[in-house]
Design an enzyme around this catalytic site. Structure first.
Site, PDB file in Angstrom:
ATOM      1  N   ASP A 171      44.296  45.951  49.546  1.00 17.90           N
ATOM      2  CA  ASP A 171      43.063  45.245  49.911  1.00 17.90           C
ATOM      3  C   ASP A 171      42.736  45.739  51.324  1.00 17.90           C
ATOM      4  OD1 ASP A 171      41.288  42.766  48.963  1.00 17.90           O
ATOM      5  OD2 ASP A 171      41.637  42.455  51.082  1.00 17.90           O
ATOM      6  N   LYS A 225      47.391  36.576  45.534  1.00 19.82           N
ATOM      7  CA  LYS A 225      46.918  37.361  46.671  1.00 19.82           C
ATOM      8  C   LYS A 225      47.917  37.204  47.798  1.00 19.82           C
ATOM      9  CE  LYS A 225      43.363  39.941  47.866  1.00 19.82           C
ATOM     10  NZ  LYS A 225      42.451  40.796  47.100  1.00 19.82           N
TER      11      LYS A 225
END
Ligand code: NDP
Length: 444
Positions: free
Chosen positions: A166, A126
């Site tokens: 995201d 991430k």
């Protein structure tokens, strides 16, 4: 075993001070693992848990850029390459002022188990930045993305690390990031980013996948009790990518979606959310949901959470820790049947406990929102074979994956003596697959 887990958790807290969200994510997984470690002492012997709590690589970098007034701005960029036992690091980039290492690590940790649950060959990672794209011009967003990629590109590759979007990173940002990657490397390497536009390597259904998947998971859960979305009152938090397509799929399945929100407050629209209008306001004009309410003649409630309006199905699709104990109590009072997490860790641990005790079906994000990354893996497959699948075929694949995850969660929960617990099922099934791969690959 309990003591051993407590010791490892203690170590994690000490080694990662102040990283509240990371602590919360690790604690939540540990709570499910005692029976697994008892049954599989080899995981303990090989220190699999200790290794899983330490990312393989953490990259933090300066992102300098120049704003429209000619002022130099500095943001911080992150990429946590968390675990690559199952495949290349895979997970989104978040651009939001709240981003710091603890948030990126919590998201990376969750991503490892989620990606494992999809059954696809992808590891977990991430990244992101504390850059806030809201209120920034097109040119500023482009210059920021180019600067961000100028550092990040050296760590990426279709076999190494494959980011996606995201919060704050949608199709526009992926375009600028991909453009800069292509320029620096002189390679048209489609498989290095997912969430691409349809004319340049993207996959149909990827945009819709997370929201659709969350609803498909909820539908399957409701089905275990002979229920469905049809005619149910639904509320969704957020108004971004995940929220919009959760609304769309819930409506397609006959649900009556009356609420959504953003960081300014929530909308109550008893006639049912008008998705094209919401998308016009949020996507095309990039305005807050209060503008939707104004144009639609619906109610806007500033500074409060949408859960207070009550629902039979609740879909938290905004951000972490956005549904607490009071919100859960309000939902239970209104007769909620199911909560399915489109966002990552939106429900606080106390709220999860309250919902579970009240017999509400609860789907944790690492299972319920896995449709996004699973479809990213389908995008990678199409890129690798230079193919483009139809919408219907890709959606069928997504539905098959979501049903598979649902059934695997239930079967695993049963196997480990916690029937009906999607939380235990998701944590255990996600963990064992990664743990087995890590054992096979040796101490690396
Ligand atoms: P978007 O940026 O498209 O939308 C985010 C939405 O959440 C916006 O409405 C935003 O409101 C709201 N929001 C964000 N932060 C806060 C906050 N601190 N308080 C209140 N509201 C907030 O993001 P996505 O829809 O892509 O992501 C939403 C969630 O889903 C995240 O948790 C993400 O990690 C998760 N997720 C996303 C996937 C994807 O494919 N996109 C895949 C799997 C999970 P505002 O605009 O006012 O800030």
């Amino acid at each position: 075993m309990k003591e051993q887990l407590a010791d490892i958790l203690d170590q994690v807290l000490r080694r990662n001070p102040g990283e509240r969200e990371f602590h919360q994510a690790v604690r939540e997984v540990f709570e499910s693992l005692e029976p697994v470690l008892r049954k599989n002492p080899q995981y303990v012997d090989a220190a699999v848990l200790e290794r899983l709590c330490e990312p393989e690589r953490q990259i933090i970098f300066r992102v300098p850029w120049v704003d429209d007034e000619g002022r130099v701005r500095i943001n911080r960029g992150f990429r946590v390459e968390y675990n690559s036992a199952l495949g290349p690091f895979k997970g989104g980039l978040r651009f939001h002022p709240s981003v710091y290492l603890g948030i990126v690590k919590f998201l990376g940790f969750e991503q490892v188990f989620k990606n494992s649950l999809t059954g696809m060959p992808i590891g977990g990672g991430k990244g992101g930045s504390d850059f806030d794209p809201r209120g920034r011009s097109q040119g500023e967003v482009m210059r920021f993305c180019q600067s961000f990629m100028t550092e990040l590109y050296r760590h990426l590759g279709e076999h190494t690390d494959v980011p996606a979007g995201d919060i704050g990173v949608g199709g526009r940002e992926i375009g600028y990031l991909f453009g800069q990657y292509k320029r620096i490397t002189n390679r048209w390497e489609a498989g290095v980013l997912t969430g691409k536009g349809l004319s340049w390597g993207g996959s149909l259904v990827r945009t819709e996948a997370t929201g659709y998947g969350t609803v498909l998971f909820a539908e399957r859960m409701l089905g275990t009790r002979g229920q469905s979305f049809d005619g149910r009152r639904v509320v969704v938090s957020g108004a971004g990518n995940v929220a919009q397509y959760a609304i769309q799929k819930a409506q397609q399945l006959g649900g009556h979606v009356v609420g959504c929100s953003d960081s300014t407050g929530y909308v109550l629209d008893e006639r049912g959310i008008d998705l094209p209008l919401l998308q016009q306001v949020r996507e095309a004009e990039r305005l807050p949901v209060s503008v939707y309410a104004e144009r639609r003649g619906a109610t806007f409630v500033p500074g409060r959470r949408v859960w207070e309006v009550g629902a039979e199905v609740a879909l938290p699709c905004a951000t972490q820790n956005e549904l607490d104990e009071d919100d859960a109590a309000a939902l239970v009072r209104s007769g909620v049947l199911a909560v399915s997490e489109g966002a990552n860790m939106p429900t606080t641990p106390a709220a999860v406990a309250l919902l579970t005790e009240a017999g509400v079906l609860f789907a944790p994000g690492k299972a319920a929102n896995a449709g996004g990354v699973a479809t990213s893996a389908l995008e990678m497959q199409q890129n690798a074979s230079r193919d483009a699948w139809t919408f219907d075929y890709t959606e069928q694949r997504l539905a098959g994956i979501m049903h598979g995850i649902h059934d695997r969660c239930l079967a695993t929960a049963d196997e480990y003596g916690q029937p009906g617990s999607y939380v235990a099922g998701a944590n255990i099934a996600g963990f064992t697959k990664v743990a087995d791969a890590m054992l096979a690959l040796g101490v690396v």
